[in-house]
Scaffold this active site. Sequence first.
Site, mmCIF file in Angstrom:
data_model
loop_
_atom_site.group_PDB
_atom_site.id
_atom_site.type_symbol
_atom_site.label_atom_id
_atom_site.label_comp_id
_atom_site.label_asym_id
_atom_site.label_seq_id
_atom_site.Cartn_x
_atom_site.Cartn_y
_atom_site.Cartn_z
ATOM 1 N N LYS A 14 0.965 -1.109 0.097
ATOM 2 C CA LYS A 14 -0.241 0.002 -0.025
ATOM 3 C C LYS A 14 0.863 1.312 -0.005
ATOM 4 C CE LYS A 14 -2.380 -0.967 3.694
ATOM 5 N NZ LYS A 14 -1.777 -2.283 4.279
ATOM 6 N N ARG A 89 -9.525 0.754 9.258
ATOM 7 C CA ARG A 89 -9.010 -0.691 9.664
ATOM 8 C C ARG A 89 -10.112 -1.301 10.420
ATOM 9 N NH1 ARG A 89 -2.987 0.440 9.133
ATOM 10 N NH2 ARG A 89 -1.967 -1.468 9.417
ATOM 11 N N ARG A 128 11.689 -5.592 4.763
ATOM 12 C CA ARG A 128 11.518 -4.263 4.935
ATOM 13 C C ARG A 128 12.189 -3.949 6.473
ATOM 14 N NH1 ARG A 128 5.474 -1.904 4.755
ATOM 15 N NH2 ARG A 128 5.461 -2.639 7.050
ATOM 16 N N ARG A 134 11.459 -0.318 11.709
ATOM 17 C CA ARG A 134 10.344 -0.391 12.346
ATOM 18 C C ARG A 134 10.417 -1.524 13.177
ATOM 19 N NH1 ARG A 134 4.884 0.343 8.296
ATOM 20 N NH2 ARG A 134 4.284 -0.981 9.988
ATOM 21 N N ARG A 146 -0.341 -9.213 13.584
ATOM 22 C CA ARG A 146 -0.842 -8.139 12.852
ATOM 23 C C ARG A 146 -1.705 -8.826 11.613
ATOM 24 N NH1 ARG A 146 4.535 -5.278 10.956
ATOM 25 N NH2 ARG A 146 3.203 -3.974 9.614
HETATM 26 P P1 AMP Z 1 0.938 0.638 9.237
HETATM 27 O O1 AMP Z 1 2.152 1.199 8.945
HETATM 28 O O2 AMP Z 1 -0.513 1.220 8.311
HETATM 29 O O3 AMP Z 1 1.350 -0.902 9.001
HETATM 30 O O4 AMP Z 1 0.353 0.818 10.628
HETATM 31 C C1 AMP Z 1 1.464 0.282 11.655
HETATM 32 C C2 AMP Z 1 0.543 0.145 12.889
HETATM 33 O O5 AMP Z 1 0.090 1.325 13.360
HETATM 34 C C3 AMP Z 1 -0.472 -0.911 12.937
HETATM 35 O O6 AMP Z 1 0.010 -2.128 13.092
HETATM 36 C C4 AMP Z 1 -1.511 -0.477 14.146
HETATM 37 O O7 AMP Z 1 -0.851 -0.634 15.350
HETATM 38 C C5 AMP Z 1 -1.361 1.197 13.830
HETATM 39 N N1 AMP Z 1 -2.249 1.586 12.884
HETATM 40 C C6 AMP Z 1 -2.046 2.384 11.724
HETATM 41 N N2 AMP Z 1 -3.396 2.640 11.331
HETATM 42 C C7 AMP Z 1 -4.231 2.306 11.900
HETATM 43 C C8 AMP Z 1 -5.800 2.392 12.005
HETATM 44 N N3 AMP Z 1 -6.359 2.781 10.847
HETATM 45 N N4 AMP Z 1 -6.223 1.838 13.140
HETATM 46 C C9 AMP Z 1 -5.604 1.247 14.203
HETATM 47 N N5 AMP Z 1 -4.350 1.254 14.287
HETATM 48 C C10 AMP Z 1 -3.554 1.525 12.930
#
Ligand code: AMP
Length: 191
Positions: A14, A89, A128, A134, A146
């Site tokens: 994404k 999400r 990654r 991260r 996740r």
């Molecule tokens: P991402 O970079 O989108 O993979 O997000 C990394 C982490 O941030 C996720 O595993 C969640 O812990 C948190 N996170 C990101 N977006 C959301 C969301 N829309 N709702 C809840 N937690 C989020």
Amino acid sequence: MFNLVLFGPPGSGKGTQSDKLVASYGLIHLSTGNLLRKEIADQTPLGLSAKSYIDSGKLVPDQVVIGMVDSFFDQHKGAKGFLFDGFPRTVAQAQALDELLTKKNTAISLVVALEVSEEELVKRLLQRGQTSGRSDDTDESVIRKRFSVYTQETSPVAEHYQLSGKFRSIAGEGSIDSIFAGICAQIDASN
Ligand code: AMP
């Protein structure tokens, strides 16, 4: 306005595709993951409370994320459209997003889901993790957590958008450019 949701599990591409889409379509990129990581880097109270959720692979509570999206909209009033990456999400987030967009006299135009096998996702995330810095990409048990959160809490969001006929799935494996072409074809067909 044209409002696109890029949907898919962690590691489905994404973020990579968002950068290309933003450059081509002039949309404003709204990645809740990036916003949360910025809050953590700035050591804000929101960031400090979000960190433990992120580090353990859980979702940050809905009201925190929805509040963040609401203030992001306030900061981008002239946008010609948004690209939502990693949001919504949960079904509650999807409903809140519908309401926020209705207040702006707009709506979700299209949802494109990237389909990638779990084996490929784990491989990509661990790779990654070697360079992203991260913490949630380096530990395979957090990665698996996740995925389970995605299956239980996020995949029902697909049904939310299927009901409104806005949902399209495409193969998320192959070259970055061929996947990008697939997404563009869906956008162009929906316009
Ligand atoms: P991402 O970079 O989108 O993979 O997000 C990394 C982490 O941030 C996720 O595993 C969640 O812990 C948190 N996170 C990101 N977006 C959301 C969301 N829309 N709702 C809840 N937690 C989020």
